[in-house]
Design a protein around this motif. Structure first.
Motif, PDB file in Angstrom:
ATOM      1  N   SER A  76      -6.456   4.520  -0.003  1.00 20.42           N
ATOM      2  CA  SER A  76      -5.189   4.624  -0.546  1.00 20.42           C
ATOM      3  C   SER A  76      -4.302   5.282   0.492  1.00 20.42           C
ATOM      4  O   SER A  76      -4.489   6.140   1.154  1.00 20.42           O
ATOM      5  N   GLN A  77      -2.893   4.630   0.306  1.00 22.64           N
ATOM      6  CA  GLN A  77      -2.179   5.208   1.349  1.00 22.64           C
ATOM      7  C   GLN A  77      -0.708   5.668   0.452  1.00 22.64           C
ATOM      8  O   GLN A  77      -0.480   5.208  -0.674  1.00 22.64           O
ATOM      9  N   MET A  78       0.025   6.460   1.033  1.00 19.61           N
ATOM     10  CA  MET A  78       1.413   6.756   0.588  1.00 19.61           C
ATOM     11  C   MET A  78       2.524   6.140   1.083  1.00 19.61           C
ATOM     12  O   MET A  78       2.569   6.041   2.575  1.00 19.61           O
ATOM     13  N   CYS A  79       3.521   5.497   0.344  1.00 19.40           N
ATOM     14  CA  CYS A  79       4.712   4.845   1.138  1.00 19.40           C
ATOM     15  C   CYS A  79       5.492   5.957   1.488  1.00 19.40           C
ATOM     16  O   CYS A  79       5.994   7.058   0.804  1.00 19.40           O
ATOM     17  N   ASP A  80       5.958   5.818   2.752  1.00 22.51           N
ATOM     18  CA  ASP A  80       6.733   6.874   3.309  1.00 22.51           C
ATOM     19  C   ASP A  80       8.191   6.878   2.651  1.00 22.51           C
ATOM     20  O   ASP A  80       8.756   7.978   2.943  1.00 22.51           O
ATOM     21  N   TRP A  81       8.752   6.122   1.943  1.00 25.23           N
ATOM     22  CA  TRP A  81      10.094   6.070   1.437  1.00 25.23           C
ATOM     23  C   TRP A  81       9.997   6.675  -0.236  1.00 25.23           C
ATOM     24  O   TRP A  81      10.788   7.619  -0.425  1.00 25.23           O
ATOM     25  N   CYS A  82       8.947   6.162  -1.121  1.00 24.54           N
ATOM     26  CA  CYS A  82       8.963   6.675  -2.233  1.00 24.54           C
ATOM     27  C   CYS A  82       8.035   7.684  -2.620  1.00 24.54           C
ATOM     28  O   CYS A  82       8.032   8.202  -3.651  1.00 24.54           O
ATOM     29  N   HIS A  83       6.950   7.909  -1.839  1.00 22.07           N
ATOM     30  CA  HIS A  83       5.909   8.704  -1.609  1.00 22.07           C
ATOM     31  C   HIS A  83       5.082   8.582  -2.932  1.00 22.07           C
ATOM     32  O   HIS A  83       4.493   9.498  -3.538  1.00 22.07           O
ATOM     33  N   THR A  84       5.134   7.331  -3.391  1.00 22.91           N
ATOM     34  CA  THR A  84       3.977   6.841  -4.324  1.00 22.91           C
ATOM     35  C   THR A  84       2.651   6.341  -3.536  1.00 22.91           C
ATOM     36  O   THR A  84       2.481   6.064  -2.446  1.00 22.91           O
ATOM     37  N   TYR A  85       1.444   6.662  -4.187  1.00 21.03           N
ATOM     38  CA  TYR A  85       0.234   6.032  -3.756  1.00 21.03           C
ATOM     39  C   TYR A  85      -0.074   4.678  -4.255  1.00 21.03           C
ATOM     40  O   TYR A  85       0.280   4.452  -5.366  1.00 21.03           O
ATOM     41  N   GLY A  86      -0.740   4.046  -3.469  1.00 18.22           N
ATOM     42  CA  GLY A  86      -1.509   2.940  -4.085  1.00 18.22           C
ATOM     43  C   GLY A  86      -2.583   2.455  -2.853  1.00 18.22           C
ATOM     44  O   GLY A  86      -2.870   2.940  -1.907  1.00 18.22           O
ATOM     45  N   SER A  87      -3.202   1.327  -3.389  1.00 15.57           N
ATOM     46  CA  SER A  87      -4.184   0.578  -2.642  1.00 15.57           C
ATOM     47  C   SER A  87      -3.746  -0.054  -1.372  1.00 15.57           C
ATOM     48  O   SER A  87      -2.448  -0.172  -1.363  1.00 15.57           O
ATOM     49  N   SER A  88      -4.559  -0.584  -0.541  1.00 17.47           N
ATOM     50  CA  SER A  88      -3.993  -1.255   0.647  1.00 17.47           C
ATOM     51  C   SER A  88      -3.344  -2.646   0.144  1.00 17.47           C
ATOM     52  O   SER A  88      -2.458  -3.421   1.031  1.00 17.47           O
ATOM     53  N   ASN A  89      -3.554  -3.100  -1.022  1.00 12.81           N
ATOM     54  CA  ASN A  89      -2.912  -4.320  -1.642  1.00 12.81           C
ATOM     55  C   ASN A  89      -1.461  -3.950  -2.139  1.00 12.81           C
ATOM     56  O   ASN A  89      -0.768  -4.863  -2.269  1.00 12.81           O
ATOM     57  N   GLU A  90      -1.236  -2.536  -2.239  1.00 10.88           N
ATOM     58  CA  GLU A  90       0.312  -2.046  -2.727  1.00 10.88           C
ATOM     59  C   GLU A  90       1.005  -1.633  -1.611  1.00 10.88           C
ATOM     60  O   GLU A  90       2.128  -1.832  -1.554  1.00 10.88           O
ATOM     61  N   ILE A  91       0.454  -0.758  -0.704  1.00 12.21           N
ATOM     62  CA  ILE A  91       1.031   0.070   0.301  1.00 12.21           C
ATOM     63  C   ILE A  91       0.484  -0.447   1.792  1.00 12.21           C
ATOM     64  O   ILE A  91      -0.802  -0.507   1.888  1.00 12.21           O
ATOM     65  N   GLY A  92       1.409  -0.703   2.698  1.00 17.23           N
ATOM     66  CA  GLY A  92       0.822  -1.127   3.981  1.00 17.23           C
ATOM     67  C   GLY A  92       1.694  -0.998   5.176  1.00 17.23           C
ATOM     68  O   GLY A  92       2.927  -0.771   4.644  1.00 17.23           O
ATOM     69  N   LEU A  93       1.647  -1.402   6.113  1.00 16.70           N
ATOM     70  CA  LEU A  93       2.398  -1.350   7.267  1.00 16.70           C
ATOM     71  C   LEU A  93       3.284  -2.637   7.152  1.00 16.70           C
ATOM     72  O   LEU A  93       2.989  -3.817   7.192  1.00 16.70           O
ATOM     73  N   LEU A  94       4.664  -2.168   7.214  1.00 16.55           N
ATOM     74  CA  LEU A  94       5.905  -3.227   7.490  1.00 16.55           C
ATOM     75  C   LEU A  94       6.368  -3.026   8.531  1.00 16.55           C
ATOM     76  O   LEU A  94       6.688  -1.878   9.027  1.00 16.55           O
ATOM     77  N   SER A  95       6.809  -3.914   9.396  1.00 18.16           N
ATOM     78  CA  SER A  95       7.338  -3.939  10.795  1.00 18.16           C
ATOM     79  C   SER A  95       8.307  -4.587  10.997  1.00 18.16           C
ATOM     80  O   SER A  95       8.588  -5.805  10.531  1.00 18.16           O
ATOM     81  N   THR A  96       9.141  -4.301  11.936  1.00 16.09           N
ATOM     82  CA  THR A  96      10.497  -4.948  12.219  1.00 16.09           C
ATOM     83  C   THR A  96      10.588  -4.991  13.657  1.00 16.09           C
ATOM     84  O   THR A  96      10.446  -3.804  14.264  1.00 16.09           O
ATOM     85  N   ASP A  97      11.294  -6.033  14.364  1.00 15.49           N
ATOM     86  CA  ASP A  97      11.691  -5.762  15.572  1.00 15.49           C
ATOM     87  C   ASP A  97      12.965  -5.025  16.040  1.00 15.49           C
ATOM     88  O   ASP A  97      13.921  -4.957  15.247  1.00 15.49           O
ATOM     89  N   VAL A  98      12.576  -4.210  16.902  1.00 13.37           N
ATOM     90  CA  VAL A  98      13.898  -3.165  17.324  1.00 13.37           C
ATOM     91  C   VAL A  98      14.596  -4.206  18.310  1.00 13.37           C
ATOM     92  O   VAL A  98      15.716  -4.042  18.413  1.00 13.37           O
ATOM     93  N   ASN A  99      14.033  -4.682  19.178  1.00 18.88           N
ATOM     94  CA  ASN A  99      14.524  -5.527  20.213  1.00 18.88           C
ATOM     95  C   ASN A  99      13.407  -6.655  20.664  1.00 18.88           C
ATOM     96  O   ASN A  99      12.473  -6.772  19.853  1.00 18.88           O
TER      97      ASN A  99
END
Length: 156
Positions: A76-99
């Motif tokens: 289980s992981q915690m969302c860095d924005w809303c601080h809720t916990y969830g399984s790897s199906n609910e919370i995970g790594l989202l990435s975006t390009d800086v450049n």
């Protein structure tokens, strides 16, 4: 709160590098009044899109995230924005390009339904959910400012 008048305005809220990746949800009606933020997952489930107030709060800002692959054995992981916990199906790594040479990632709710989770938790605890939204919005803005170096979205 902000108003997005047209699909073109929605697309213009994204950085130029992200616009070609954006797949507007089918059936979305304009004008679109957004109270806090607007998020959706593309039908293929690979990308997640977020439109929120820019750090200067003058215009909406769009971010295109890519869902990164993770093993299903992740704890289980915690969302860095809303601080809720969830399984790897609910919370995970989202990435975006800086450049073109750098990407940044953050552990988030994979569908960016943070607001709904906070409202649900507030309902269960008897707290007023509007008190929980300003910190969420601040974390979104901080990510754009610190990780992506976005201070405002330039005029088209």
């Amino acid at each position: 709160m902000f108003l997005i008048e047209t699909e073109k305005d929605l697309l213009q809220s994204f950085r130029p590098r992200d616009r070609e990746k954006v797949e507007v949800p089918k059936g979305l009606k304009f004008p679109l009044l957004v109270r806090d933020y607007f998020a959706w997952v593309e039908p293929a489930g690979t990308r997640v899109f977020l439109v929120c107030p820019s750090p200067d709060k003058k215009r909406p800002m769009g971010l295109a995230f890519r869902r990164e692959s993770q093993g299903s054995s992740m704890p289980s992981q915690m969302c860095d924005w809303c601080h809720t916990y969830g399984s790897s199906n609910e919370i995970g790594l989202l990435s975006t390009d800086v450049n073109s040479k750098r990407r940044v990632g953050v552990n988030l709710c994979l569908d960016l339904r943070c607001k709904e989770k906070l409202e649900s938790a507030a309902d269960l605890s008897g707290r007023y959910s509007r008190d929980l939204l300003p910190p969420l919005m601040e974390r979104m803005s901080r990510f754009a400012t610190e990780a992506l170096r976005i201070h405002s979205v330039p005029e088209p």
